[in-house]
Design a protein around this motif. Sequence first.
Motif, PDB file in Angstrom:
ATOM      1  N   LEU A 192       3.748  -8.517  -2.996  1.00 56.90           N
ATOM      2  CA  LEU A 192       2.741  -7.477  -2.572  1.00 56.90           C
ATOM      3  C   LEU A 192       3.674  -7.111  -1.786  1.00 56.90           C
ATOM      4  O   LEU A 192       2.638  -5.143  -1.621  1.00 56.90           O
ATOM      5  N   ARG A 193       4.827  -6.250  -2.674  1.00 59.17           N
ATOM      6  CA  ARG A 193       5.914  -5.290  -1.085  1.00 59.17           C
ATOM      7  C   ARG A 193       5.529  -4.161  -2.549  1.00 59.17           C
ATOM      8  O   ARG A 193       5.224  -2.874  -3.025  1.00 59.17           O
ATOM      9  N   SER A 194       4.983  -4.606  -4.015  1.00 61.45           N
ATOM     10  CA  SER A 194       4.988  -3.256  -5.150  1.00 61.45           C
ATOM     11  C   SER A 194       3.530  -3.021  -5.027  1.00 61.45           C
ATOM     12  O   SER A 194       3.308  -1.151  -5.598  1.00 61.45           O
ATOM     13  N   LYS A 195       2.538  -2.890  -4.568  1.00 58.70           N
ATOM     14  CA  LYS A 195       1.190  -2.322  -3.893  1.00 58.70           C
ATOM     15  C   LYS A 195       1.517  -1.775  -3.027  1.00 58.70           C
ATOM     16  O   LYS A 195       1.769  -1.943  -1.660  1.00 58.70           O
ATOM     17  N   GLY A 196       0.883  -0.924  -3.669  1.00 57.93           N
ATOM     18  CA  GLY A 196       0.491   0.737  -2.149  1.00 57.93           C
ATOM     19  C   GLY A 196      -0.264   0.079  -0.860  1.00 57.93           C
ATOM     20  O   GLY A 196      -0.186  -0.121   0.116  1.00 57.93           O
ATOM     21  N   ARG A 197      -2.162  -0.481  -1.329  1.00 60.51           N
ATOM     22  CA  ARG A 197      -2.950  -0.828  -0.153  1.00 60.51           C
ATOM     23  C   ARG A 197      -3.038  -1.811  -1.255  1.00 60.51           C
ATOM     24  O   ARG A 197      -2.827  -2.254  -2.028  1.00 60.51           O
ATOM     25  N   LEU A 198      -3.349  -3.032  -0.225  1.00 64.40           N
ATOM     26  CA  LEU A 198      -4.018  -4.426  -0.482  1.00 64.40           C
ATOM     27  C   LEU A 198      -5.569  -4.597  -0.313  1.00 64.40           C
ATOM     28  O   LEU A 198      -5.776  -4.083   0.008  1.00 64.40           O
ATOM     29  N   THR A 199      -6.191  -5.185  -1.394  1.00 65.23           N
ATOM     30  CA  THR A 199      -7.578  -5.303  -1.190  1.00 65.23           C
ATOM     31  C   THR A 199      -8.011  -7.016  -0.730  1.00 65.23           C
ATOM     32  O   THR A 199      -6.404  -7.547  -0.510  1.00 65.23           O
ATOM     33  N   GLU A 200      -8.636  -7.457   0.051  1.00 61.94           N
ATOM     34  CA  GLU A 200      -8.963  -8.211   0.451  1.00 61.94           C
ATOM     35  C   GLU A 200      -8.236  -9.395  -0.891  1.00 61.94           C
ATOM     36  O   GLU A 200      -8.302 -10.927  -0.585  1.00 61.94           O
ATOM     37  N   GLU A 201      -8.509  -9.278  -2.300  1.00 62.19           N
ATOM     38  CA  GLU A 201      -8.718 -10.224  -3.355  1.00 62.19           C
ATOM     39  C   GLU A 201      -6.688 -10.186  -3.698  1.00 62.19           C
ATOM     40  O   GLU A 201      -6.886 -11.746  -3.999  1.00 62.19           O
TER      41      GLU A 201
END
Length: 452
Positions: A17-26
């Motif tokens: 999770l931390r490695s992602k800049g933005r999160l989608t609902e998926e």
Amino acid sequence: MAFDSLSEKLQNVFKNLRSKGRLTEEDVKAALKEVKMALLEADVNFKVVKNFVKTVQERAVGQDVMNSLTPGQMVIKLVNEELVNLMGSETTEIALKPSNEITVIMMCGLQGAGKTTTTAKIAGKLKQKGRRPLLAACDIYRPAAIEQLKVNGEKQGVEVFSMGTSHKPVDIAKAAIEHAAAHNENVVILDTAGRLHVDEDMMGELQEIKENIDIDQTILVVDSMTGQDAVNVAKTFHEKIEIDGVILTKLDGDTRGGAALSIRAVTGCPILYVGMGEKLSDLEQFYPDRMASRILGMGDVLTLIEKAEAEIDQDKAREMEKKFRKAEFDFNDFLEQIGQMKKMGGIKSILGMMPGMGLPADLDIDDDVFKGTEAIIYSMTPEERGNPALINPSRKKRIAKGAGVDIAEVNKLIKQFEQSRKMMKQMSGMMSGKGKKKGRFGGGMPKLPFGF
């Protein structure tokens, strides 16, 4: 600790999770699906897991989280908050009457859960808080349990009241309360009989005690290693005799920890303490927020500090720090440090409470790692321990033979010792105010043993 495997799995989920800049609902749904599997594998109650994941998901896909600068961190924060809610939000103490009145506590549980030992541990805790406890041996079916209570009571410096095995438990309890009143004791702890499984006879006996005596607190002791069975036992006891709180034993063992995450949600009863070992001092107050931090790999600094304050002699610690600053420590000081770490629960316990350590679940660290080191040091003469400069090649050979190790092990330990002393001398100079690097180490000297 019980949650090592769960902690490792959750940390892997959050790393992604931390490695992602933005999160989608998926992204959130996929992460929570892994969280769900990790909780189920840890033997957390299915309904509890379902409600937990649903609550976190509803909060996590909100605008405040999804549009934040660090959505991954926000999701972790939500999981932490919901874990705390799951385990009870607030720390619950054993409710005691004013000290001029007698509080009666009834301990109950199945055989093998550690009830009798835990009863003595509780007496010790209450004595530390200034109470005057009396232990009452109400298990008339196991003479060994009465003897065990007497032995542990003596170790805790707490009186044990016993009438043997020929009287009814309710009569023993009544007599114990009269004895406490006559001897100025203000807490009576009843150690009742356990069974191999929940049965009508045991419940009838406990109900008879509660009907004839004003019980202030009914505390259930359950074995956390039995997982969902522990939750079911707690539910049954609560339905039959209404318990006020739970103590989980063996939480230091190789168990998945699901009971600690399920009991409050299933029974509504708080966890009061957790047993973290067999010693009479190995009983910790249960703090939901601290336990959640441990599970998520965030450490538990407050408990670590409390353990240090309780187990470490402050005068000796100050003396040790002075030696560190002057680089005057010797192998006797090394032995002292090993002893202090053992008192605090050992290396793995200490590292597990330090933030960011992220210890793998299968990491096998225990106090045995020091056995070889201790053997080498104890094979030295008192003069050699106090003045390591005396240790020449012929002495090393004698020390190695006495410790039953290769001379290379002796050389390795002495080299670590010399490097540590050299490093401490350098650091002491940095902190003395002569150089520009003053304060770089936060104003305190490291307290871990040399080379570790």
